[in-house]
Design a protein around this motif. Structure first.
Motif, PDB file in Angstrom:
ATOM      1  N   THR A 215       0.821  -1.216   0.000  1.00  6.55           N
ATOM      2  CA  THR A 215       0.000   0.000   0.000  1.00  6.55           C
ATOM      3  C   THR A 215       0.855   1.267   0.000  1.00  6.55           C
ATOM      4  O   THR A 215       1.092   1.863  -1.053  1.00  6.55           O
ATOM      5  CB  THR A 215      -0.949   0.004   1.207  1.00  6.55           C
ATOM      6  OG1 THR A 215      -0.179  -0.200   2.416  1.00  6.55           O
ATOM      7  CG2 THR A 215      -1.986  -1.096   1.092  1.00  6.55           C
ATOM      8  N   ALA A 274      -3.175 -14.458  -3.314  1.00  7.04           N
ATOM      9  CA  ALA A 274      -4.298 -13.563  -3.637  1.00  7.04           C
ATOM     10  C   ALA A 274      -3.790 -12.230  -4.166  1.00  7.04           C
ATOM     11  O   ALA A 274      -4.335 -11.679  -5.134  1.00  7.04           O
ATOM     12  CB  ALA A 274      -5.158 -13.352  -2.392  1.00  7.04           C
ATOM     13  N   ASP A 275      -2.719 -11.689  -3.547  1.00  8.22           N
ATOM     14  CA  ASP A 275      -2.133 -10.431  -4.035  1.00  8.22           C
ATOM     15  C   ASP A 275      -1.593 -10.612  -5.446  1.00  8.22           C
ATOM     16  O   ASP A 275      -1.825  -9.769  -6.330  1.00  8.22           O
ATOM     17  CB  ASP A 275      -0.993  -9.987  -3.109  1.00  8.22           C
ATOM     18  CG  ASP A 275      -1.450  -9.762  -1.682  1.00  8.22           C
ATOM     19  OD1 ASP A 275      -2.490  -9.105  -1.492  1.00  8.22           O
ATOM     20  OD2 ASP A 275      -0.771 -10.238  -0.754  1.00  8.22           O
ATOM     21  N   VAL A 278      -4.509 -10.813  -7.865  1.00  5.80           N
ATOM     22  CA  VAL A 278      -5.109  -9.514  -8.210  1.00  5.80           C
ATOM     23  C   VAL A 278      -4.262  -8.825  -9.276  1.00  5.80           C
ATOM     24  O   VAL A 278      -4.784  -8.285 -10.264  1.00  5.80           O
ATOM     25  CB  VAL A 278      -5.243  -8.621  -6.955  1.00  5.80           C
ATOM     26  CG1 VAL A 278      -5.612  -7.188  -7.347  1.00  5.80           C
ATOM     27  CG2 VAL A 278      -6.287  -9.191  -6.008  1.00  5.80           C
ATOM     28  N   ALA A 310     -11.497  -1.358  -3.513  1.00  5.28           N
ATOM     29  CA  ALA A 310     -11.925  -2.625  -2.913  1.00  5.28           C
ATOM     30  C   ALA A 310     -10.714  -3.447  -2.469  1.00  5.28           C
ATOM     31  O   ALA A 310     -10.705  -4.022  -1.373  1.00  5.28           O
ATOM     32  CB  ALA A 310     -12.759  -3.414  -3.922  1.00  5.28           C
ATOM     33  N   TYR A 311      -9.674  -3.496  -3.291  1.00  4.39           N
ATOM     34  CA  TYR A 311      -8.477  -4.263  -2.943  1.00  4.39           C
ATOM     35  C   TYR A 311      -7.782  -3.658  -1.724  1.00  4.39           C
ATOM     36  O   TYR A 311      -7.379  -4.389  -0.808  1.00  4.39           O
ATOM     37  CB  TYR A 311      -7.509  -4.297  -4.128  1.00  4.39           C
ATOM     38  CG  TYR A 311      -6.159  -4.899  -3.784  1.00  4.39           C
ATOM     39  CD1 TYR A 311      -6.032  -6.248  -3.487  1.00  4.39           C
ATOM     40  CD2 TYR A 311      -5.014  -4.098  -3.730  1.00  4.39           C
ATOM     41  CE1 TYR A 311      -4.805  -6.801  -3.160  1.00  4.39           C
ATOM     42  CE2 TYR A 311      -3.780  -4.644  -3.399  1.00  4.39           C
ATOM     43  CZ  TYR A 311      -3.683  -5.995  -3.119  1.00  4.39           C
ATOM     44  OH  TYR A 311      -2.459  -6.527  -2.778  1.00  4.39           O
ATOM     45  N   THR A 312      -7.675  -2.340  -1.688  1.00  2.00           N
ATOM     46  CA  THR A 312      -7.026  -1.671  -0.560  1.00  2.00           C
ATOM     47  C   THR A 312      -7.806  -1.914   0.731  1.00  2.00           C
ATOM     48  O   THR A 312      -7.214  -2.193   1.785  1.00  2.00           O
ATOM     49  CB  THR A 312      -6.899  -0.161  -0.827  1.00  2.00           C
ATOM     50  OG1 THR A 312      -6.179   0.035  -2.052  1.00  2.00           O
ATOM     51  CG2 THR A 312      -6.156   0.533   0.301  1.00  2.00           C
ATOM     52  N   ALA A 313      -9.130  -1.821   0.661  1.00  2.00           N
ATOM     53  CA  ALA A 313      -9.952  -2.066   1.854  1.00  2.00           C
ATOM     54  C   ALA A 313      -9.781  -3.505   2.335  1.00  2.00           C
ATOM     55  O   ALA A 313      -9.668  -3.763   3.534  1.00  2.00           O
ATOM     56  CB  ALA A 313     -11.419  -1.790   1.518  1.00  2.00           C
ATOM     57  N   TRP A 314      -9.740  -4.458   1.378  1.00  2.00           N
ATOM     58  CA  TRP A 314      -9.544  -5.859   1.748  1.00  2.00           C
ATOM     59  C   TRP A 314      -8.186  -6.071   2.419  1.00  2.00           C
ATOM     60  O   TRP A 314      -8.074  -6.804   3.413  1.00  2.00           O
ATOM     61  CB  TRP A 314      -9.667  -6.728   0.509  1.00  2.00           C
ATOM     62  CG  TRP A 314      -9.334  -8.169   0.753  1.00  2.00           C
ATOM     63  CD1 TRP A 314     -10.116  -9.095   1.369  1.00  2.00           C
ATOM     64  CD2 TRP A 314      -8.123  -8.836   0.402  1.00  2.00           C
ATOM     65  NE1 TRP A 314      -9.457 -10.313   1.414  1.00  2.00           N
ATOM     66  CE2 TRP A 314      -8.238 -10.190   0.824  1.00  2.00           C
ATOM     67  CE3 TRP A 314      -6.963  -8.444  -0.257  1.00  2.00           C
ATOM     68  CZ2 TRP A 314      -7.231 -11.124   0.634  1.00  2.00           C
ATOM     69  CZ3 TRP A 314      -5.949  -9.373  -0.465  1.00  2.00           C
ATOM     70  CH2 TRP A 314      -6.090 -10.695  -0.014  1.00  2.00           C
ATOM     71  N   LEU A 315      -7.165  -5.410   1.890  1.00  2.00           N
ATOM     72  CA  LEU A 315      -5.824  -5.525   2.477  1.00  2.00           C
ATOM     73  C   LEU A 315      -5.816  -5.057   3.919  1.00  2.00           C
ATOM     74  O   LEU A 315      -5.233  -5.697   4.802  1.00  2.00           O
ATOM     75  CB  LEU A 315      -4.828  -4.657   1.695  1.00  2.00           C
ATOM     76  CG  LEU A 315      -4.014  -5.273   0.561  1.00  2.00           C
ATOM     77  CD1 LEU A 315      -3.049  -4.235   0.020  1.00  2.00           C
ATOM     78  CD2 LEU A 315      -3.274  -6.510   1.033  1.00  2.00           C
ATOM     79  N   LEU A 317      -8.216  -4.857   5.999  1.00  2.00           N
ATOM     80  CA  LEU A 317      -9.107  -5.607   6.895  1.00  2.00           C
ATOM     81  C   LEU A 317      -8.687  -7.045   7.115  1.00  2.00           C
ATOM     82  O   LEU A 317      -9.157  -7.708   8.037  1.00  2.00           O
ATOM     83  CB  LEU A 317     -10.540  -5.583   6.344  1.00  2.00           C
ATOM     84  CG  LEU A 317     -11.243  -4.213   6.344  1.00  2.00           C
ATOM     85  CD1 LEU A 317     -12.582  -4.301   5.612  1.00  2.00           C
ATOM     86  CD2 LEU A 317     -11.439  -3.706   7.776  1.00  2.00           C
ATOM     87  N   ARG A 318      -7.790  -7.559   6.272  1.00  2.00           N
ATOM     88  CA  ARG A 318      -7.476  -9.001   6.340  1.00  2.00           C
ATOM     89  C   ARG A 318      -6.596  -9.320   7.541  1.00  2.00           C
ATOM     90  O   ARG A 318      -5.941  -8.463   8.109  1.00  2.00           O
ATOM     91  CB  ARG A 318      -6.832  -9.469   5.047  1.00  2.00           C
ATOM     92  CG  ARG A 318      -5.357  -9.113   4.868  1.00  2.00           C
ATOM     93  CD  ARG A 318      -4.851  -9.617   3.537  1.00  2.00           C
ATOM     94  NE  ARG A 318      -3.421  -9.405   3.389  1.00  2.00           N
ATOM     95  CZ  ARG A 318      -2.736  -9.608   2.278  1.00  2.00           C
ATOM     96  NH1 ARG A 318      -3.385  -9.999   1.194  1.00  2.00           N
ATOM     97  NH2 ARG A 318      -1.429  -9.421   2.231  1.00  2.00           N
TER      98      ARG A 318
END
Length: 318
Positions: A215, A274-275, A278, A310-315, A317-318
Motif C-alpha cells: 500500500t 491472492a495479491d 489480483v 476494494a483491494y485496498t480495503a480488503w488488504l 481488513l485481512r
C-alpha cells in the motif's frame, strides 16, 4: 506512541519527496547527457519515461532486500503493478478517455499478462533466486531491443510523440552530470528513509510489512508514474499515458525484481497468492478489454478505481 508515529510518518514523507525529486533529476540529467552523446530523441523517449519513473521502485526494493525486508521488496513491485493499472490508469482515463495505439493492444498489454504469469511461475517455490533474476533481466533486455526496433517502423507522427516524452536538454553538460549524480544520491537516501519508515510503521501499527509494502510503499514509489500519466492525459498524449503504465509494469517485474533477485535472492514472504492473483487478473483484464476495443473510456476509469479501493480495503481488513 503519537510522537514516534509522527516522526515515522515525517520520515516516510521525506523519503517519498527525495524519491520523487531524485527520479526527476535522474531522468532529466541522464536524458540531457544522452542527447549530448548523440542518442536519438526517440531512444531517449522510449527509455526515459518508463525506466526513469521506475527508479524509485528499484532503489526501494534493493534497499529492502539487502536489509532483509523481503515483504517490502516484493510487495513494492506487486503493489506498484496493481496501483499502476487500477489507480493510475484509472485516474488517467477518467481525466481523458484514450484511444490506444495498436502496438500496446497487440504486443505490450498481452506481454504484461505473460510476464505476470511468469512471475507466478518464478515464485512457485516461494522464492526468486539469482538464476531467475538473471532470466528476468534478460527478458527486459530483449523487450527493450524489440521496442527500439519496432519504434523505428512506426509512422513519423508516432515517433515524434514518443520522442517528445523525453525532457528537453537545456542545461550544459556539467549541469546535466551534476543533476544525474544528485538524482541518484536523492534516490538512494529517499529509498533508505522510506524502507526504514515502512518497517517502523508496520511495527508501530501492528500490521504486516507485506501490507505496508503493498500500500504505502507501492503507491508512494508510483508517484512519478502518476504524475507522468496524468500530465500526458491532460496534454492529449494518450499513447504516453497508457504506454507509461504498461512499460512500467513490465520494467517492475523484469527489471526491478530481476536486478533485486540477482543481487539478493528473495523469498515470497507474506505476499499472498491472492495479491499476486489480483495483479495478474488486472493485467489480463486490461489485455482482454483492449483486445475487444482499443479504447478506454471514463466508465473504465471508474471501474478500475473501484477495484483499487476494494483491494485496498480488503488488504487493511485481512
Amino acid at each position: 506512541m503519537g510522537g514516534p508515529l509522527l516522526l515515522t510518518l515525517a520520515g516516510a514523507a521525506a523519503g517519498l519527496a527525495l524519491l520523487y525529486f531524485g527520479g526527476e533529476g535522474l531522468v532529466r540529467g541522464a536524458s540531457g547527457l544522452a542527447a549530448r552523446l548523440g542518442v536519438s530523441p526517440l531512444a531517449i523517449g522510449l527509455t526515459a519515461v518508463a525506466f526513469g519513473t521506475s527508479a524509485p521502485e528499484l532503489v526501494v526494493s534493493l534497499d529492502a532486500a539487502l536489509g532483509g525486508a523481503n515483504d517490502i521488496a516484493v510487495g513494492n513491485v506487486v503493489g506498484s503493478n496493481i496501483a499502476n493499472i487500477a489507480l493510475i490508469l484509472g485516474l488517467a482515463v477518467l481525466l481523458a478517455p484514450a484511444i490506444v495505439q495498436a502496438k500496446i493492444v497487440r504486443i505490450d498489454a498481452p506481454l504484461v499478462l505473460l510476464v505476470s504469469l511468469l512471475l507466478l511461475a518464478v515464485l512457485a517455490d516461494a522464492r526468486a533466486g539469482r538464476l531467475e533474476g538473471g532470466l528476468l533481466l534478460a527478458g527486459l533486455v530483449a523487450y527493450t531491443a524489440f521496442t527500439f526496433w519496432e519504434a523505428r517502423r512506426e509512422a513519423p507522427a508516432v515517433q515524434a510523440e514518443l520522442a517528445g516524452a523525453a525532457p528537453p536538454a537545456r542545461a550544459g553538460a556539467g549541469a546535466d552530470a551534476l543533476r544525474t549524480l544528485a538524482g541518484l544520491a536523492m534516490l538512494v537516501a529517499g529509498g533508505h528513509l522510506l524502507v526504514t519508515a515502512a518497517v517502523a510503521l508496520a511495527t508501530g501499527l501492528g500490521v504486516s510489512q507485506a501490507v505496508i509494502g503493498l500500500t504505502i510503499v507501492a503507491v508512494g514509489t508510483s508517484l512519478p508514474e502518476l504524475a507522468t500519466s496524468l500530465v500526458a492525459a491532460a496534454r492529449g498524449q494518450r499513447d504516453i499515458a497508457v504506454g507509461n503504465v504498461v512499460g512500467s509494469n513490465l520494467f517492475n517485474i523484469l527489471g526491478i525484481l530481476g536486478v533485486t533477485a540477482l543481487v539478493q535472492p528473495l523469498g515470497q514472504g507474506a505476499i499472498t497468492w491472492a495479491d499476486l492473483g489480483v495483479m495478474t487478473v488486472l493485467a489480463g483484464g486490461l489485455a482482454l478489454r483492449l483486445g475487444i476495443r482499443p479504447a478506454l473510456g471514463r466508465h473504465d476509469g471508474a471501474l478500475l478505481l473501484a477495484a483499487f479501493a476494494a483491494y485496498t480495503a480488503w488488504l487493511l481488513l485481512r
